[in-house]
Design a protein around this motif. Structure first.
Motif, PDB file in Angstrom:
ATOM      1  N   VAL A  20       9.572   7.162  12.636  1.00 46.92           N
ATOM      2  CA  VAL A  20      10.448   5.409  12.421  1.00 46.92           C
ATOM      3  C   VAL A  20       9.639   4.743  11.903  1.00 46.92           C
ATOM      4  N   LEU A  21       8.674   4.027  12.493  1.00 43.68           N
ATOM      5  CA  LEU A  21       8.219   3.156  11.559  1.00 43.68           C
ATOM      6  C   LEU A  21       7.419   3.515   9.912  1.00 43.68           C
ATOM      7  N   ILE A  22       6.886   4.851   9.648  1.00 45.84           N
ATOM      8  CA  ILE A  22       6.585   5.469   8.879  1.00 45.84           C
ATOM      9  C   ILE A  22       7.311   5.239   7.929  1.00 45.84           C
ATOM     10  N   HIS A  23       8.348   5.760   8.245  1.00 43.07           N
ATOM     11  CA  HIS A  23       9.577   5.991   8.125  1.00 43.07           C
ATOM     12  C   HIS A  23      10.592   5.032   6.568  1.00 43.07           C
ATOM     13  N   ALA A  24       9.689   3.994   7.733  1.00 42.00           N
ATOM     14  CA  ALA A  24      11.097   2.460   7.133  1.00 42.00           C
ATOM     15  C   ALA A  24      10.087   1.857   6.274  1.00 42.00           C
ATOM     16  N   ALA A  25       7.904   2.299   6.752  1.00 44.42           N
ATOM     17  CA  ALA A  25       8.019   1.811   5.647  1.00 44.42           C
ATOM     18  C   ALA A  25       8.186   2.577   4.186  1.00 44.42           C
ATOM     19  N   ARG A  26       8.118   3.572   4.537  1.00 39.59           N
ATOM     20  CA  ARG A  26       8.024   4.521   2.762  1.00 39.59           C
ATOM     21  C   ARG A  26       9.527   3.839   2.324  1.00 39.59           C
ATOM     22  N   LEU A  27      10.245   3.123   2.648  1.00 40.54           N
ATOM     23  CA  LEU A  27      11.566   3.165   2.046  1.00 40.54           C
ATOM     24  C   LEU A  27      11.183   1.334   1.719  1.00 40.54           C
ATOM     25  N   GLY A  28      10.757   0.999   2.989  1.00 44.80           N
ATOM     26  CA  GLY A  28       9.825  -1.073   2.599  1.00 44.80           C
ATOM     27  C   GLY A  28      11.068  -1.726   3.021  1.00 44.80           C
ATOM     28  N   THR A  30      12.336  -3.428   5.348  1.00 53.52           N
ATOM     29  CA  THR A  30      11.190  -5.116   6.633  1.00 53.52           C
ATOM     30  C   THR A  30      12.363  -4.846   7.812  1.00 53.52           C
ATOM     31  N   ALA A  31      13.734  -4.805   8.213  1.00 56.74           N
ATOM     32  CA  ALA A  31      14.420  -4.719   8.912  1.00 56.74           C
ATOM     33  C   ALA A  31      13.894  -3.980  10.047  1.00 56.74           C
ATOM     34  N   VAL A  32      13.373  -2.937   9.435  1.00 51.96           N
ATOM     35  CA  VAL A  32      13.709  -2.087  10.852  1.00 51.96           C
ATOM     36  C   VAL A  32      11.996  -1.478  10.672  1.00 51.96           C
ATOM     37  N   ILE A  33      10.861  -2.568  10.204  1.00 53.23           N
ATOM     38  CA  ILE A  33       9.828  -2.808  10.678  1.00 53.23           C
ATOM     39  C   ILE A  33      10.035  -3.453  11.573  1.00 53.23           C
ATOM     40  N   ALA A  34      10.795  -5.393  11.208  1.00 51.98           N
ATOM     41  CA  ALA A  34       9.918  -5.995  11.890  1.00 51.98           C
ATOM     42  C   ALA A  34      10.932  -5.499  13.722  1.00 51.98           C
ATOM     43  N   GLU A  35      11.953  -5.429  13.585  1.00 50.76           N
ATOM     44  CA  GLU A  35      12.426  -4.836  15.125  1.00 50.76           C
ATOM     45  C   GLU A  35      11.321  -3.224  15.134  1.00 50.76           C
ATOM     46  N   PRO A  53       1.944   3.350   8.357  1.00 50.85           N
ATOM     47  CA  PRO A  53       2.903   2.694   7.690  1.00 50.85           C
ATOM     48  C   PRO A  53       2.178   1.992   7.124  1.00 50.85           C
ATOM     49  N   LEU A  54       1.204   1.389   7.327  1.00 52.80           N
ATOM     50  CA  LEU A  54       0.257   0.388   5.689  1.00 52.80           C
ATOM     51  C   LEU A  54       0.450   0.943   4.606  1.00 52.80           C
ATOM     52  N   ILE A  55      -0.582   2.145   4.255  1.00 56.33           N
ATOM     53  CA  ILE A  55      -0.488   2.826   3.606  1.00 56.33           C
ATOM     54  C   ILE A  55       0.312   3.685   2.828  1.00 56.33           C
ATOM     55  N   ILE A  56       1.099   3.783   3.681  1.00 53.86           N
ATOM     56  CA  ILE A  56       2.751   4.459   3.765  1.00 53.86           C
ATOM     57  C   ILE A  56       3.087   3.577   2.232  1.00 53.86           C
ATOM     58  N   ALA A  57       3.600   2.351   2.722  1.00 52.46           N
ATOM     59  CA  ALA A  57       4.352   0.893   2.703  1.00 52.46           C
ATOM     60  C   ALA A  57       3.424   0.838   1.218  1.00 52.46           C
ATOM     61  N   CYS A  58       2.016   0.406   0.683  1.00 53.78           N
ATOM     62  CA  CYS A  58       1.339  -0.092  -0.431  1.00 53.78           C
ATOM     63  C   CYS A  58       1.701   1.491  -1.268  1.00 53.78           C
ATOM     64  N   TYR A  59       1.044   2.404  -0.667  1.00 55.94           N
ATOM     65  CA  TYR A  59       1.595   3.524  -1.510  1.00 55.94           C
ATOM     66  C   TYR A  59       3.084   3.842  -2.484  1.00 55.94           C
ATOM     67  N   ASN A  60       3.679   3.343  -2.354  1.00 49.36           N
ATOM     68  CA  ASN A  60       5.244   3.438  -2.393  1.00 49.36           C
ATOM     69  C   ASN A  60       5.815   1.827  -2.841  1.00 49.36           C
ATOM     70  N   TYR A  63       5.973  -4.243  -1.208  1.00 43.79           N
ATOM     71  CA  TYR A  63       4.874  -5.387  -0.703  1.00 43.79           C
ATOM     72  C   TYR A  63       5.160  -6.098   0.276  1.00 43.79           C
ATOM     73  N   ASP A  64       6.530  -6.561   0.610  1.00 48.62           N
ATOM     74  CA  ASP A  64       6.885  -7.444   1.799  1.00 48.62           C
ATOM     75  C   ASP A  64       7.331  -6.501   2.868  1.00 48.62           C
ATOM     76  N   ALA A  65       6.949  -5.297   2.845  1.00 47.12           N
ATOM     77  CA  ALA A  65       6.642  -3.921   4.223  1.00 47.12           C
ATOM     78  C   ALA A  65       6.011  -4.818   4.259  1.00 47.12           C
ATOM     79  N   ALA A  66       4.028  -3.941   3.741  1.00 45.17           N
ATOM     80  CA  ALA A  66       2.583  -3.899   3.130  1.00 45.17           C
ATOM     81  C   ALA A  66       2.526  -6.067   4.294  1.00 45.17           C
ATOM     82  N   LYS A  67       3.064  -6.535   3.761  1.00 42.92           N
ATOM     83  CA  LYS A  67       3.300  -7.680   4.151  1.00 42.92           C
ATOM     84  C   LYS A  67       2.979  -8.123   5.436  1.00 42.92           C
ATOM     85  N   LEU A  68       4.072  -7.624   5.952  1.00 46.46           N
ATOM     86  CA  LEU A  68       4.942  -8.099   7.014  1.00 46.46           C
ATOM     87  C   LEU A  68       4.099  -7.231   8.196  1.00 46.46           C
TER      88      LEU A  68
END
Length: 171
Positions: A20-28, A30-35, A53-60, A63-68
């Motif tokens: 779920v975390l990896i999927h949330a990172a793919r979508l960016g 941030t609410a789900v990631i934070a939870e 999750p960081l690799i996935i967020a950055c590749y997609n 920015y905000d997800a990567a920072k979080l």
């Protein structure tokens, strides 16, 4: 049938929170990631290819997800099963803002993946010349070579990246 009254553990039983975390990172998302991070899910969880999750967020380009994720302690230099890092993915895709963020957070500019390629090589090869400049300004080693003996300059030339060649020649 589930009702709104059922406890969360029943509703989520059998769900892999790392996925779920990896999927949330793919979508960016941030609410789900934070939870999930609040629930102490591993910020460096990996999927079957070793993507974090960081690799996935950055590749997609999230920015905000990567920072979080970085704020939560994600390993900026984590490598997938092929040895690729978030910075390499950003250099391949050309996301300058995320590249700056990763570098500010301590990304190793000279990590090499399984074929000894670097973020600088990706930037040179794919014409991501803003990132090429940034990586060089921050100290990336332009003399490193991949398993074929090719440098960032060689790869820029192979791909006809004339501007990249000029940038690298100034080094």
């Amino acid at each position: 049938m589930m009702t709104a009254q059922q406890p969360e553990s029943t509703i989520l039983s059998g769900v892999d929170m790392n996925e779920v975390l990896i999927h949330a990172a793919r979508l960016g998302d941030t609410a789900v990631i934070a939870e999930l991070l609040d629930r102490k899910i591993d910020v460096d969880a990996r999927d079957s290819k070793g993507y974090t999750p960081l690799i996935i967020a950055c590749y997609n380009n999230h920015y905000d997800a990567a920072k979080l994720l970085l704020d939560a302690g994600a390993d900026v230099n984590a490598q997938d099963t092929g040895g690729n890092t978030a910075l390499m993915g950003v250099a391949f895709k050309g996301y300058l803002d995320i590249g700056k963020l990763l570098i500010e957070r301590g990304a190793d500019l000279n990590l090499q993946h399984g074929n000894r390629g670097t973020a600088l090589m990706f930037a040179a090869m794919f014409g991501r010349n803003d990132l090429l400049r940034l990586l060089l300004e921050k100290g990336a080693d332009h003399t490193l070579t991949d398993t074929r003996g090719l440098s960032a300059s060689d790869l820029a030339a192979q791909q006809g990246n004339e501007e990249g060649i000029r940038i690298l020649e100034k080094m």
